[in-house]
Design an enzyme around this catalytic site. Structure first.
Site, PDB file in Angstrom:
ATOM      1  N   ASP A  87     -10.170  -7.152  -0.357  1.00  0.00           N
ATOM      2  CA  ASP A  87      -9.699  -6.479   0.677  1.00  0.00           C
ATOM      3  C   ASP A  87      -9.087  -7.458   1.692  1.00  0.00           C
ATOM      4  OD1 ASP A  87      -8.398  -4.352   2.277  1.00  0.00           O
ATOM      5  OD2 ASP A  87     -10.227  -3.069   1.932  1.00  0.00           O
ATOM      6  N   ARG A 146       4.594   3.525   2.932  1.00  0.00           N
ATOM      7  CA  ARG A 146       5.304   2.345   3.511  1.00  0.00           C
ATOM      8  C   ARG A 146       7.036   2.574   3.616  1.00  0.00           C
ATOM      9  NH1 ARG A 146       0.854   1.035   6.078  1.00  0.00           N
ATOM     10  NH2 ARG A 146      -0.670  -0.017   4.888  1.00  0.00           N
ATOM     11  N   ARG A 198      -7.396  10.112   1.592  1.00  0.00           N
ATOM     12  CA  ARG A 198      -6.901   8.864   1.022  1.00  0.00           C
ATOM     13  C   ARG A 198      -7.682   9.125  -0.336  1.00  0.00           C
ATOM     14  NH1 ARG A 198      -8.193   3.513   3.974  1.00  0.00           N
ATOM     15  NH2 ARG A 198      -7.018   2.948   2.116  1.00  0.00           N
ATOM     16  N   LYS A 226      -8.871   0.811  -5.862  1.00  0.00           N
ATOM     17  CA  LYS A 226      -9.777   0.277  -4.777  1.00  0.00           C
ATOM     18  C   LYS A 226     -10.643   1.436  -4.394  1.00  0.00           C
ATOM     19  CE  LYS A 226      -5.900   1.320  -1.516  1.00  0.00           C
ATOM     20  NZ  LYS A 226      -4.959   0.819  -0.667  1.00  0.00           N
ATOM     21  N   HIS A 227     -11.766   1.257  -3.546  1.00  0.00           N
ATOM     22  CA  HIS A 227     -12.415   0.024  -3.326  1.00  0.00           C
ATOM     23  C   HIS A 227     -13.646  -0.392  -3.805  1.00  0.00           C
ATOM     24  CE1 HIS A 227      -9.917   1.748  -0.080  1.00  0.00           C
ATOM     25  NE2 HIS A 227      -9.431   0.482   0.380  1.00  0.00           N
ATOM     26  N   ASP A 276       0.916  -1.134  -0.037  1.00  0.00           N
ATOM     27  CA  ASP A 276      -0.122   0.022  -0.033  1.00  0.00           C
ATOM     28  C   ASP A 276       0.853   1.208  -0.054  1.00  0.00           C
ATOM     29  OD1 ASP A 276      -2.886  -0.952   0.259  1.00  0.00           O
ATOM     30  OD2 ASP A 276      -2.099  -1.841   2.089  1.00  0.00           O
ATOM     31  N   HIS A 305     -12.734  -2.033   8.454  1.00  0.00           N
ATOM     32  CA  HIS A 305     -11.817  -2.612   9.318  1.00  0.00           C
ATOM     33  C   HIS A 305     -12.425  -3.058  10.568  1.00  0.00           C
ATOM     34  CE1 HIS A 305      -8.987  -0.685   6.638  1.00  0.00           C
ATOM     35  NE2 HIS A 305      -8.102  -1.388   7.094  1.00  0.00           N
TER      36      HIS A 305
END
Length: 772
Positions: free
Chosen positions: A502, A315, A375, A405-406, A307, A418
Site C-alpha cells: 500500500d 477516478r 468499500r 487488497k488489503h 484505484d 493512512h
C-alpha cells in the site's frame, strides 16, 4: 605481432612506462564509475550520430568523460579499456572480488586494468598474443572489436545480407559477418569495412550499445526474462520495483508529460506509476498521457495503475461510475460483480491503464471501521469471497490486472492506516476463518497481484520496534514483515504472484519507520513493488545501495523483477503497436457506453435495501402533490437529491425544499420540516468511526417527525450502520453511496417506481422490522 627481444631491464622500463600511461588513460576514461550516469557531454556536436549510444553507455556506468562534460568522442580505445567495458557489463559483481593473476607478461599487478583483464581472460572474452603479451595499451581496431563483442555476447549469424569487400579472407571475417548480418556494424560508402582501422571512443560506445539493445530485444522476443535481467543494471532492476504517484510537479498538476516525469523515468528507471484524479481531465487527455508515458519508457513498458473500486473510490470523469462494492454485496449477485469487473477493466484498458487496485477483499466486520466500510462487499467472509472472485474474473476477462487488497485484511479495525497503525489481535484460527479466507480463495484462482496492508497481526508476527516518531515500541505491520509476506503469504498460502505495498506515504509506515528504512525492510520482507514511496529518487538510491552493500541479495531483486516482467508480458504490455489516433477513436464507444450504464443502473437498483418500515415491506411513500423537504448535512447532497426527485416525479406535482443541517442551527431545520408532507433525511457516515458520528442531531429530527407522525425516510448514503445508533426509526433505506446511480435508485423506490430488493450485507443489531 611484435616479439619481445629486449633485455630484462629494458622490458621492466617498458612495462613501467606502459603502466603509467595506462593509469593516466584509465583514470581519464573510466572516471568515477556510476557517477557517469549523471554526466551530460558538451562536445558531441560533431558526433551526433553517436550521441544516443554514448549517453546510453554512460548511463549504464560503462563509459565516462574527462570531466566538465568533455567526452572526446574521437579519442581511441585501447584493448584494456575495451575488455574493461565488457567486464563492467557482463561481470560487474566480480570487480568487487579478488582475482587470480594473468599470464600476460605486459600486464603487471600494478596495471590500472589488471583486474578487468584478468576477469576477461578467465571468461574467455579476449586473448593475448603468441609471445605472451596482451598489449593492453594498444588501440583496438574494428576487426578486434567485432571479435571481442561476438565472443562476449555469444552472437550468432543473422539474416541481413553482408556485402563487405575487404573482410572475406580476414582473420576476423566470421565475427565481422555475424555483427554485420545482425545490423550491429556497417561498412563505408565504398563497400569496405576497414578492419584494421582503430576504433574511436564514440564508435566503441555505439557498437556496445547496439549489441546490448539487440540482446535485450532478443530476450524480450523470446520471453527470456532471466536473460533480459542479465542485461539490466541494478538501477534498472530496482527501478522496476518502484511505482510512485505523479500528482504534481513544480506546483502544477501533472496531466501531460513534463520534464519532471522524463527525469524520473530515465534517472530512476521507473517501472510504473499510479494515477489519481488530479492526473485526469477527461478520457482523451488521460489516454494521451498514458500513451506518451509508454513512449518515454524505453524497451520495458510501464505498469500504469489506478484505484477504480467504484462507488466512493472512483477516478474517471465521464466513465461508468459503478455503485460500489457494498452495493454489489447487497445484490448478492456474482454475475453482476463479474460484469462490474469486466466493464471496469474494459474502460481502464481503453484509457491505457493495466492495473486496477481492486477489488477490496477486506471483510468489514467492524462497524467502527473508519476507512473500509462501503468499500467492502460486506461482513460475511463467504459473500466477500464469492463476489471478490467474480470481480477478479471480470477484470481478467477484460485484460486488466486485479490487485486485490488489503492483505491480510483491514476490515476489523478502528484505525485508518493512512493516519496511524492498526493492530488486529485475533488468533490465527480466526484469521484463517475470516480475514484470510477471500485472499486464499483468490490465490487458489490465480490472482496476479496482492496489495499489502500497513496493519500489524501479532498472531503471525509479534516483533516490536522503536518508533522513529516518538520512541515508543510499535508492532511491525504486514508490509514490513517477512513472517507475514514470505512465511504466511508465499510459503503457507502458496502465492507466487506480485506483492505490491500500500502507499508508503501513509502514516502507519512513514511516521514510525522512515521512508528509506521502510523501503529496504519491505523489499527484504517480500514486497515486489513499492507503491508511492515518499521520495522515489531516495527510495531508488536506497535499494541500489542495499544491493551493492549486500544487505538485499541480488537474488531477491532478480526474483521480484522477473515476476514483474512476466506479468507485463502476460498482459501484453510489450506489444505496443497501436497508434494514439486509433486509441482515441475507440473511446466514445467504450467510456460510459450505454451498455455499461445499464449495468451501473441495474446494480444500483438491485442494491437498494429496506432498513426499517412501518409495515415491514416498504418505506414511507412519497405521494402526488407532497411538499418534500430534503435534509442533508451537505448542500451538494441535498441539491443532487432534489434534482433527481424532480426529474423522477415528473407529473406527480411534487414540491421540494432543501434544508442543510448545520451545527447550532437545528431550529431552522425543524422549522422547515414542520411544513413538510414528507421528509428525506439523508445520512452519510464514512471515513470516521461510526460510534463517534454526530447521531444526536439525527435522533432529534427523528423524534420530532415521530411526534408529528410525519411520513419520512432516513436515506443512508454511506456505511449502513444507522440502526446501531438511532432509535425508533420508522422508515429507512440504504443505497450504499452518495453517487448519482445510488441516490437515483433510492428516489425511485421512495416514489414507488421500484422495489427495495437488496439484502443488508453487514450485521447490525436491528434487522428489517415493522414499526407499529
Amino acid at each position: 605481432m611484435i616479439e619481445h627481444r629486449t633485455s630484462t631491464g629494458v622490458k621492466q622500463m617498458h612495462l613501467k612506462r606502459m603502466t603509467m600511461i595506462g593509469a593516466i588513460l584509465g583514470a581519464i576514461l573510466l572516471g568515477a564509475g556510476n557517477a557517469a550516469a549523471e554526466e551530460r557531454f558538451v562536445d558531441l556536436q560533431h558526433s551526433k550520430w553517436a550521441e544516443d549510444g554514448i549517453s546510453y553507455m554512460a548511463k549504464r556506468g560503462t563509459v565516462a568523460g574527462y570531466g566538465k562534460g568533455i567526452f572526446k568522442p574521437e579519442g581511441l580505445v585501447t584493448r584494456a579499456q575495451a575488455v574493461t567495458f565488457m567486464v563492467r557489463e557482463l561481470y560487474p559483481q566480480e570487480l568487487q572480488r579478488s582475482v587470480k593473476g594473468t599470464t600476460y607478461s605486459d600486464v603487471p599487478t600494478t596495471h590500472p586494468f589488471y583486474r578487468e583483464i584478468a576477469i576477461a581472460a578467465k571468461h574467455g572474452l579476449a586473448s593475448g598474443f603468441p609471445n605472451g603479451t596482451f598489449q593492453p595499451d594498444a588501440p583496438i581496431n574494428r576487426a578486434e572489436t567485432a571479435a571481442f563483442l561476438t565472443r562476449a555476447y555469444s552472437l550468432v549469424e543473422g539474416r541481413h545480407p553482408v556485402s563487405l569487400t575487404d573482410t572475406d579472407k580476414h582473420w576476423a571475417a566470421a565475427p565481422i559477418r555475424i555483427m554485420s548480418s545482425n545490423g550491429l556494424v556497417g561498412g563505408y560508402s565504398d563497400g569496405t569495412y576497414r578492419p584494421a582501422q582503430p576504433v574511436t571512443r564514440a564508435e566503441f560506445a555505439v557498437f556496445m550499445a547496439r549489441v546490448i539493445r539487440f540482446e535485450r530485444a532478443a530476450a524480450i522476443q523470446a520471453h527470456d526474462w532471466d536473460q533480459l535481467i542479465s542485461y539490466m543494471t541494478i538501477s534498472e532492476q530496482v527501478g522496476q520495483m518502484l511505482m510512485p504517484d505523479i500528482r504534481q510537479w513544480n506546483g502544477k498538476v501533472t496531466t501531460t508529460i513534463n520534464d519532471g516525469l522524463k527525469h524520473s523515468i530515465h534517472n530512476q528507471d521507473l517501472g510504473g506509476f499510479i494515477l489519481f484524479d488530479k492526473n485526469i481531465v477527461d478520457a482523451r487527455q488521460v489516454t494521451t498521457l498514458t500513451h506518451d508515458l509508454q513512449l518515454e519508457a524505453g524497451d520495458i513498458p510501464l505498469f500504469l495503475g489506478i484505484d477504480q473500486e467504484g462507488g466512493v473510490i472512483q477516478r474517471i470523469p465521464g466513465g461508468t461510475n459503478l455503485p460500489g462494492q457494498m452495493a454489489l454485496g447487497a445484490t448478492g449477485d456474482a454475475a453482476l460483480a463479474e460484469a462490474a469487473g469486466r466493464l471496469t477493466g474494459v474502460e481502464l484498458k481503453a484509457l491505457g491503464l493495466q492495473i486496477n487496485f481492486a477489488p477490496v477483499l477486506d471483510i468489514n466486520s467492524n462497524p467502527d471501521n473508519p476507512i473500509i466500510g462501503i468499500r467492502s462487499f460486506g461482513s460475511d467472509a463467504d459473500v466477500v469471497t464469492r463476489l471478490g472472485l467474480a470481480t477478479i474474473k471480470g477484470l481478467r476477462q477484460s485484460g486488466m490486472i486485479a490487485a486485490v487488497k488489503h492483505f491480510p485484511g483491514h476490515g476489523d479495525t478502528t484505525v485508518d492506516s493512512h493516519l496511524g497503525m492498526p493492530v488486529l489481535k485475533h488468533n490465527r484460527e480466526r484469521l484463517d476463518a475470516v480475514e484470510l479466507k477471500p485472499f486464499q480463495a483468490a490465490i487458489n484462482s490465480g490472482v496476479d497481484m496482492i496489495m499489502t496492508a500497513h496493519i500489524a497481526f501479532p498472531a503471525v508476527d509479534n516483533e516490536q520496534v522503536t518508533s522513529l516518531h516518538d520512541g515508543t515500541s510499535v508492532p511491525i505491520p504486514a508490509t514490513l514483515s517477512k513472517k507475514v509476506l514470505t512465511g504466511l503469504l508465499r510459503e503457507e498460502m502458496g502465492y507466487d504472484g506480485i506483492i505490491i505495498s500500500d502507499a508508503f506515504t501513509m502514516n502507519a509506515i512513514a511516521e514510525h519507520f522512515g521512508g528509506n528504512r521502510a523501503v529496504e525492510r519491505a523489499v527484504s520482507a517480500g514486497v515486489d513493488i513499492i507503491l508511492m514511496p515518499q521520495d522515489s529518487a531516495a527510495a531508488h538510491q536506497t535499494l541500489v545501495n542495499a544491493v551493492k552493500k549486500g544487505t538485499i541479495p541480488e537474488e531477491t531483486i532478480h526474483a521480484s523483477v522477473k515476476r514483474i516482467l512476466e506479468m507485463k508480458s502476460k498482459y501484453g504490455l510489450f506489444e505496443r503497436n497501436e497508434s494514439l489516433a486509433s486509441k482515441l477513436s475507440k473511446l466514445k464507444d467504450v467510456i460510459g457506453s450505454e451498455a455499461h450504464r445499464m449495468v451501473e443502473q441495474n446494480i444500483a437498483e438491485r442494491a437498494v435495501t429496506l432498513l426499517v418500515s412501518r409495515e415491514g415491506a416498504k418505506p414511507d411513500p412519497i405521494q402526488q402533490g407532497d411538499r418534500v423537504v430534503i435534509v442533508a448535512a451537505e448542500e451538494e447532497q441535498a441539491n443532487q437529491l432534489e434534482k433527481q426527485l424532480v426529474q423522477a416525479a415528473k407529473s406527480e406535482s411534487v414540491k421540494t425544499e432543501i434544508s442543510v443541517m448545520r451545527p447550532g442551527k437545528m431550529n431552522e431545520t425543524l422549522q422547515a420540516m414542520s411544513h413538510a408532507d414528507y421528509v428525506i433525511l439523508a445520512s452519510y457516515q464514512f471515513r470516521n468511526v461510526a460510534s463517534q458520528f454526530g447521531w444526536s442531531d439525527y435522533q432529534t429530527l427523528i423524534n420530532e417527525m415521530n411526534r408529528r407522525n410525519q411520513r419520512y425516510t432516513l436515506l443512508s448514503l454511506g456505511n449502513p450502520y444507522e440502526m446501531l445508533h438511532l432509535q425508533n426509526v420508522r422508515s429507512g433505506l440504504a443505497v450504499y453511496g452518495k453517487q448519482e446511480p445510488n441516490t437515483s435508485a433510492g428516489i425511485n423506490v421512495l416514489l414507488g417506481k421500484r422495489e427495495a430488493r437488496g439484502m443488508l450485507p453487514v450485521k447490525t443489531d436491528q434487522g428489517i422490522v415493522p414499526i407499529k
